[in-house]
Scaffold this active site. Structure first.
Site, short mmCIF file in Angstrom:
data_model
loop_
_atom_site.label_atom_id
_atom_site.label_comp_id
_atom_site.label_asym_id
_atom_site.label_seq_id
_atom_site.Cartn_x
_atom_site.Cartn_y
_atom_site.Cartn_z
N ARG A 145 60.31 42.24 37.90
CA ARG A 145 58.70 42.97 37.62
C ARG A 145 58.47 43.68 38.27
O ARG A 145 57.97 44.91 38.20
CB ARG A 145 57.18 41.25 38.47
CG ARG A 145 56.54 42.20 38.64
CD ARG A 145 55.47 40.52 38.82
NE ARG A 145 54.24 40.52 39.58
CZ ARG A 145 53.64 40.85 38.81
NH1 ARG A 145 52.79 40.96 37.73
NH2 ARG A 145 51.83 41.11 39.30
N ARG B 71 54.28 37.63 35.78
CA ARG B 71 55.28 36.37 37.15
C ARG B 71 56.98 35.09 35.97
O ARG B 71 55.83 34.96 35.23
CB ARG B 71 53.98 35.84 38.02
CG ARG B 71 53.74 36.85 38.92
CD ARG B 71 52.25 36.35 39.74
NE ARG B 71 51.79 37.60 40.78
CZ ARG B 71 50.29 38.52 40.14
NH1 ARG B 71 50.32 37.63 38.61
NH2 ARG B 71 50.04 38.67 40.81
N TYR C 289 37.05 46.49 33.68
CA TYR C 289 35.56 45.76 32.95
C TYR C 289 35.77 47.24 31.65
O TYR C 289 34.85 47.07 31.75
CB TYR C 289 34.59 45.85 33.28
CG TYR C 289 34.89 44.36 34.74
CD1 TYR C 289 35.27 44.46 36.36
CD2 TYR C 289 34.40 43.64 34.65
CE1 TYR C 289 35.10 43.54 36.85
CE2 TYR C 289 34.68 41.77 35.14
CZ TYR C 289 34.38 42.50 36.39
OH TYR C 289 35.37 41.31 38.01
N HIS D 28 48.12 43.08 39.12
CA HIS D 28 48.54 43.57 40.69
C HIS D 28 47.37 43.01 41.13
O HIS D 28 45.91 43.49 41.29
CB HIS D 28 49.06 44.56 41.28
CG HIS D 28 50.02 45.22 40.78
ND1 HIS D 28 50.81 45.23 40.81
CD2 HIS D 28 51.25 43.68 40.61
CE1 HIS D 28 52.04 45.71 40.38
NE2 HIS D 28 52.77 44.48 40.08
N LYS E 154 47.37 35.23 39.49
CA LYS E 154 47.22 34.31 41.06
C LYS E 154 46.56 34.56 41.56
O LYS E 154 45.56 34.97 42.41
CB LYS E 154 49.03 35.08 41.64
CG LYS E 154 48.57 35.61 43.16
CD LYS E 154 50.18 36.07 43.21
CE LYS E 154 50.32 36.25 44.80
NZ LYS E 154 51.21 36.96 46.28
N HIS F 6 62.22 37.38 40.00
CA HIS F 6 61.09 38.32 40.96
C HIS F 6 61.42 40.00 41.11
O HIS F 6 60.88 40.36 40.81
CB HIS F 6 60.20 37.91 42.09
CG HIS F 6 58.47 38.56 42.38
ND1 HIS F 6 57.72 38.04 40.99
CD2 HIS F 6 58.11 39.45 42.98
CE1 HIS F 6 56.70 38.58 41.71
NE2 HIS F 6 57.33 39.78 42.44
#
Length: 330
Positions: free
Chosen positions: A278, A177, A310, A301, A202, A275
């Site tokens: 992206r 972003r 993880y 996202h 975000k 944007h």
């Protein structure tokens, strides 16, 4: 800045787009010339004729060099094969396939052999093959369009043109972003290896992104001229050493896009904002075979697979290395 230096910077910033070489035979040239003459006589804009000829070369190359047929000899099944070729081999988007479809209707009409394609056109209409694709909130930027935008910025008279073009190129490489790139600080950047930690996201999830070797070379040169160079200082700075405003870089991008629209190089109905880079990067990575779960993680996202968040560090490093390899061969 000397012209030679500016050209070197431009060569580093622009994406290396690989295009399949087309063998332009005398027969292909003949059809292109006939089409060009007809369209010019119709008063069509030169920029439109040029883009149509580029697509027409792909079609003529396929039917003459691949199928061994002249355009007037094609059957409905041959047109189906051509659009499958666009989809699977050339990786042409659905919206661009529609442009090919519209072009072929014009091509066969102006060369007075519409009966050849008529059955395919009617069949496609019945089966809604090329129905207008719903316009998304923003259209995606592809590599070719991004190069035009970068060149427009580089050729501007702005004092910050190199910095601004570099920000936009890094947005493409990382898929970040705008705020994520502008918030980068020295402590977030490994300028030896082109690796960046995106912290204030975000989704509140830290992630790691990479850039191409060309972008990295320019970054190393650019940071030498920063007013402030402490670990807590911003990577991209204004003349006082502060953070570059999002409104500024958005306006630089918007101005370049609008100029290209006025020149007929970008369709005026395309909704291109900063944007869009992206969105375009996501499409580009997916088209190049990067697994969707890796793309979700790389772009940060909200819907990214939690198992990837993880994942073991080795698996994450392999994912980043895969994307770095793609950047190197662009």
């Amino acid at each position: 800045m000397r012209e030679k230096e500016l050209k070197h910077i431009e060569n580093l910033l622009l994406l290396k787009v690989k295009k399949e070489k087309i063998e332009e035979t005398d027969k292909i040239k003949e059809y292109l010339k006939r089409f060009e003459d007809e369209r010019r006589f119709d008063g069509i804009k030169e920029s439109t004729i040029k883009s149509d000829l580029d697509r027409l070369r792909v079609f003529l190359d396929y039917c003459i060099n691949y199928l061994g047929k002249n355009p007037e000899e094609l059957k409905t099944s041959d047109f189906v094969k051509f659009f499958n070729y666009l989809d699977t081999v050339r990786k042409v988007s659905k919206s661009s396939q529609r442009k090919y479809f519209l072009l072929l209707k014009v091509f066969y009409r102006v060369l007075r052999m519409y009966n050849v394609i008529q059955e395919f056109v009617e069949e496609s209409k019945d089966r809604k093959r090329f129905a207008r694709i719903e316009i998304q909130h923003y259209d995606a930027v592809d590599a070719e369009m991004l190069n035009m935008i970068l060149k427009k910025i580089i050729e501007s008279g702005s004092r910050t043109r190199i910095r601004d073009a570099l920000i936009i190129r890094l947005l493409w490489d990382t898929g970040c972003r705008v705020s994520e790139v502008l918030n980068l600080k020295y402590k977030d950047c490994d300028l030896d290896n082109g690796i960046f930690k995106i912290r204030n996201t975000k989704t509140h999830e830290e992630r790691t992104v990479v850039c191409s070797s060309d972008t990295l070379e320019l970054l190393r040169n650019y940071v030498q001229f920063n007013v402030r160079q402490g670990s807590d200082d911003y990577l991209f700075q204004n003349s006082q050493g502060g953070r570059v405003r999002k409104e500024w870089i958005s306006e630089v991008f918007r101005k370049a896009v609008n100029e290209l629209k006025e020149e007929g190089k970008i369709p005026k109905n395309r909704r291109i904002v900063i944007h869009s880079i992206r969105h375009g990067r996501a499409v580009d990575l997916l088209n190049k075979g990067v697994p969707i779960d890796i793309v979700k993680e790389y772009l940060g996202h909200k819907s990214m697979n939690t198992t990837l968040i993880y994942a073991h560090s080795k698996e994450r490093a392999e994912s980043l290395e895969f994307i770095k390899k793609l950047l190197r061969i662009q």
